[in-house]
Write an enzyme that holds these catalytic residues in place. Structure first.
Site, PDB file in Angstrom:
ATOM      1  N   GLU A 134      50.595  93.290  69.503  1.00 20.61           N
ATOM      2  CA  GLU A 134      51.480  92.749  68.472  1.00 20.61           C
ATOM      3  C   GLU A 134      52.260  93.854  67.773  1.00 20.61           C
ATOM      4  O   GLU A 134      51.786  94.979  67.637  1.00 20.61           O
ATOM      5  CB  GLU A 134      50.636  92.059  67.398  1.00 20.61           C
ATOM      6  CG  GLU A 134      49.909  90.860  67.906  1.00 20.61           C
ATOM      7  CD  GLU A 134      49.029  90.265  66.831  1.00 20.61           C
ATOM      8  OE1 GLU A 134      48.175  89.452  67.185  1.00 20.61           O
ATOM      9  OE2 GLU A 134      49.189  90.619  65.652  1.00 20.61           O
TER      10      GLU A 134
ATOM     11  N   CYS B  40      56.162  97.938  62.561  1.00 24.79           N
ATOM     12  CA  CYS B  40      54.755  98.330  62.598  1.00 24.79           C
ATOM     13  C   CYS B  40      54.312  98.179  64.049  1.00 24.79           C
ATOM     14  O   CYS B  40      54.395  97.084  64.615  1.00 24.79           O
ATOM     15  CB  CYS B  40      53.955  97.418  61.672  1.00 24.79           C
ATOM     16  SG  CYS B  40      52.186  97.729  61.754  1.00 24.79           S
TER      17      CYS B  40
ATOM     18  N   CYS C 211      40.724  97.069  69.293  1.00 23.89           N
ATOM     19  CA  CYS C 211      40.252  98.266  68.598  1.00 23.89           C
ATOM     20  C   CYS C 211      38.735  98.294  68.636  1.00 23.89           C
ATOM     21  O   CYS C 211      38.085  97.264  68.484  1.00 23.89           O
ATOM     22  CB  CYS C 211      40.741  98.275  67.152  1.00 23.89           C
ATOM     23  SG  CYS C 211      40.295  99.781  66.262  1.00 23.89           S
TER      24      CYS C 211
ATOM     25  N   CYS D 288      36.389  97.190  61.932  1.00 26.62           N
ATOM     26  CA  CYS D 288      36.442  97.003  60.478  1.00 26.62           C
ATOM     27  C   CYS D 288      36.289  95.498  60.203  1.00 26.62           C
ATOM     28  O   CYS D 288      36.961  94.685  60.851  1.00 26.62           O
ATOM     29  CB  CYS D 288      37.763  97.514  59.913  1.00 26.62           C
ATOM     30  SG  CYS D 288      38.049  99.249  60.285  1.00 26.62           S
TER      31      CYS D 288
ATOM     32  N   CYS E  28      39.351  93.137  59.410  1.00 24.55           N
ATOM     33  CA  CYS E  28      40.532  93.261  60.258  1.00 24.55           C
ATOM     34  C   CYS E  28      40.462  92.318  61.448  1.00 24.55           C
ATOM     35  O   CYS E  28      39.463  92.290  62.168  1.00 24.55           O
ATOM     36  CB  CYS E  28      40.635  94.710  60.741  1.00 24.55           C
ATOM     37  SG  CYS E  28      41.862  94.948  62.038  1.00 24.55           S
TER      38      CYS E  28
ATOM     39  N   CYS F 228      48.294  92.800  61.684  1.00 25.14           N
ATOM     40  CA  CYS F 228      48.142  92.862  63.133  1.00 25.14           C
ATOM     41  C   CYS F 228      46.788  92.375  63.611  1.00 25.14           C
ATOM     42  O   CYS F 228      45.775  92.561  62.980  1.00 25.14           O
ATOM     43  CB  CYS F 228      48.396  94.285  63.610  1.00 25.14           C
ATOM     44  SG  CYS F 228      50.151  94.534  63.815  1.00 25.14           S
TER      45      CYS F 228
HETATM   46  S1  SF4 Z   1      41.680  98.256  60.528  1.00 24.48           S
HETATM   47 FE1  SF4 Z   1      41.511  97.160  62.494  1.00 24.48          FE
HETATM   48  S2  SF4 Z   1      42.895  98.215  63.896  1.00 24.48           S
HETATM   49 FE2  SF4 Z   1      42.562  99.573  62.114  1.00 24.48          FE
HETATM   50  S3  SF4 Z   1      40.811 100.866  62.711  1.00 24.48           S
HETATM   51 FE3  SF4 Z   1      39.925  99.111  61.634  1.00 24.48          FE
HETATM   52  S4  SF4 Z   1      39.444  97.626  63.278  1.00 24.48           S
HETATM   53 FE4  SF4 Z   1      40.859  99.144  64.142  1.00 24.48          FE
END
Ligand code: SF4
Length: 345
Positions: free
Chosen positions: A93, A106, A113, A117, A120, A333
């Protein structure tokens, strides 16, 4: 012979390519301008080259492109979100935000990932693979082709941790910055990391000219580890030490991103500890009211956001609230891929 993708190659690499096919070196500069500045996808339109050369190029090379599989436009602001399909069927994205003089994209650096987190949407998808340089670049170029918008700023803050795909990301940034290509000024390119400490030192020692942002989100180790597991391996004390090293060596201001999570990190003691942690670092703090995963309980109220902001009134750094520009299209995202289940084929 397998065709070579010319998108993602530097001017020097294009020179090697043209010499390898027994053409003059200056052809590389022409190709560079057509691919990155004029943003074309076919050799056919390269009118400053002979027909026979264009045919030769067509037989030996191609100009890679991503396919837009979904575009959402916000009705609340001039924000658009793009879901691009990669050649192996995976998806990433990108977001375009247009505000007054700034037209910012962006961009994603990885498919998914690994860092998980908890707040996220991308983190919930898991990691698939690193993006190649050309796939990072073509998010920008594809948005330009699709919208005609003259993009002025880039943030590498989409899906993925850019410092875990360091070489491809930095190569893309230098290509974006090249005066004969998209010519985005180096201080208009921001790389945002969750805090991969060795790469912050590397970025500093290499004297990379781009802006650095660190996604901090908590000033306490236990709290940060619970929302950003990467903190267990790259704890706050060492992270802030790396940030101080960067600020001192580069003489540049760092941006600290702080996502405001309701009833998690918005207390006065969080603000006080944050101020203590960052004191003496030339920096800017962006407070970002949470807006990522729909129906979660983390969206702070306006009052909670303004109260947290008020704790910084006498703090010497610039502190701004960054309200989301695309709530109606889930512009953070990972959300589009997560909501459509379209991370993979
Ligand atoms: S915020 Fe999301 S994309 Fe960014 S490092 Fe953490 S898990 Fe990965």
């Amino acid at each position: 012979m397998e065709k070579i993708n010319l998108k993602g190659l530097t001017l020097e690499e294009l020179e090697q390519f043209v010499l390898s096919i027994k053409e003059k070196k200056f052809r590389a500069a022409q190709l560079f301008a057509w691919i990155y500045r004029r943003n074309v996808l076919s050799f056919d339109v390269m009118t400053d080259m002979s027909k026979s050369l264009r045919e030769k190029l067509e037989n030996m090379a191609y100009i890679g492109q991503l396919t837009a599989s979904n575009i959402q436009k916000s009705t609340l602001s001039e924000t658009q979100k793009f879901l691009f399909q990669l050649n192996d069927g995976l998806f990433v994205e990108s977001v375009l935000m247009v505000e007054e003089k700034r037209r910012t994209v962006c961009l994603s650096s990885q498919v998914g990932c690994a860092l998980g987190c908890t707040f996220c949407a991308t983190g919930t998808l898991g990691f698939k693979r690193n993006l190649e340089t050309w796939e990072i670049i073509d998010q920008f170029l594809a948005i330009q082709r699709l919208t005609g918008v003259d993009i002025s700023n880039i943030v590498i803050m989409g899906m993925g941790e850019p410092f875990l795909n360091y070489e491809a990301v930095l190569k893309a940034c230098h290509l974006f910055n090249h005066p004969d290509g998209t010519a985005i000024g180096n201080r208009r390119i921001v790389i945002s990391t969750s805090g991969i400490i060795p790469q912050i030192y590397r970025f500093t020692d290499e004297k990379q000219p781009f802006k650095l942002a660190i996604s901090l989100n908590s000033p306490f180790d236990n709290q940060r580890s619970s929302i950003m597991p990467i903190n267990k391996h790259h704890p706050l004390e060492r992270l802030i030490e790396a940030a101080r090293y960067y600020a001192k060596k580069s003489r540049q201001r760092i941006t600290f991103e702080y996502v405001l999570l309701k009833n998690v990190n918005t207390r006065q003691e969080d603000a006080d500890q944050l101020k203590k942690l960052l004191s003496g670092i030339p920096c800017k703090i962006n407070l970002i009211p949470y807006n990522a995963i729909p129906d979660s309980n983390w969206q702070p109220t306006i009052e909670e956001v303004e109260k947290f902001y008020s704790y910084f009134l006498n703090f010497p750094a610039v502190v701004s609230i960054r309200w989301s520009k695309g709530q109606d299209i889930q512009a953070a995202c990972g959300q589009l891929a997560a909501s459509t289940g379209e991370l993979s084929v």
